[in-house]
Design a protein around this motif. Structure first.
Motif: not given
Length: 295
Positions: A68-71, A92-101
């Protein structure tokens, strides 16, 4: 690297705009300017709550990787919202495949320091209830880059487990505005001058000591035991030395630190990923940093 692309971005940022008469007009103008930046395909958004604050959840369409990317969005602690940072969180989500909040923290001048830091720590604390800290990164741009660092600092002081990483794009880490680049880059920076930043930081700080570690971590923070950190900045911004000095302070404290400076680009140049090759490359490097550190 394209001189023509860099000149195009510089010209966009130097376009004359009507002087705002109040904070609401400043916020509307900032939102309109940020809306020009492209949002990548392959993501979806929804809303949730963390620490009693709204968060914009940005997820990849398709397979999602753990983490999770806490943004924290930019906007001088006064402007902006999770939506204005969507070009960056989406990239960042498109590049890492992780979710961002992306946290909709309270803004000054209605809610000066320490409201935004409190909101960041509360959001992080609640996220820890469902997410291993080794799979959390705190990330932000400009004022949000400051909040990513100071949230991690406050969490550490509160005894919370550290996130895996902290990433800041053109962070503001010295609210005394005393960095040498405030003078040497004044003509090159199309976004800020010291004179422009002074009233903005004043609205956020609310009369607090500007050397407080949670306002100026580059000057006074104890970074011992801090998580891995990536600081990206451009050479054409008055805040350049904020990242340089914070990196030096972190390295002196034994922190795994990457200082990533790109030539002849402005403040938060990463937001221009659809226009500027250097922006896309910097986001690629940030995504690699996150992938390497979030287990």
């Amino acid at each position: 690297m394209s001189k023509a692309q860099r000149a195009q971005v510089d010209a966009i940022l130097r376009q004359p705009r009507p002087a705002p008469r109040n904070v609401e007009e400043m916020r509307a103008g900032f939102a309109a300017a940020q809306a020009r930046n492209p949002v990548p395909d392959g993501i979806r958004t929804s809303e949730a709550t963390l620490g009693d604050r709204r968060v914009l959840v940005v997820e990849p369409i398709g397979e999602q990787r753990p983490g999770t990317i806490l943004y924290f969005h930019g906007g001088a602690w006064i402007l902006g919202a999770p939506e204005t940072a969507l070009p960056l969180t989406g990239a960042l989500v498109a590049r890492t495949g992780m979710r961002a909040m992306s946290v909709d923290y309270r803004r000054a001048p209605e809610n000066p320091y320490p409201a935004a830091v409190d909101d960041g720590v509360n959001a992080y604390h609640e996220l820890l209830q469902s997410q291993d800290p080794a799979r959390i990164a705190l990330v932000g741009d400009s004022a949000g880059g400051s909040l990513a660092v100071t949230t991690a600092l406050r969490a550490q002081e509160s005894g919370l487990p550290a996130p895996a990483a902290v990433v800041a794009f053109s962070g503001a880490f010295d609210l005394t505005l005393s960095g040498e680049s405030m003078t040497t880059k004044a003509g090159l920076d199309p976004t800020f001058t010291r004179e422009m930043l002074t009233p903005l930081t004043g609205m956020y700080c609310g009369g607090q000591d500007l050397r407080d570690p949670h306002l100026s971590p580059a000057l006074s923070a104890d970074l011992t035991g801090f998580p891995s950190m990536l600081l990206q900045a451009g050479t054409n911004e008055v805040l350049l030395d904020d990242s340089v000095r914070l990196a030096a302070r972190a390295i002196a404290a034994g922190v795994d630190t990457v200082l990533d400076v790109t030539a002849e680009v402005p403040h938060v140049f990463q937001a221009f990923a659809g226009i500027l090759d250097e922006a896309a490359h910097a986001l690629d490097r940030a995504a690699l940093f996150l992938a390497q550190r979030l287990r």
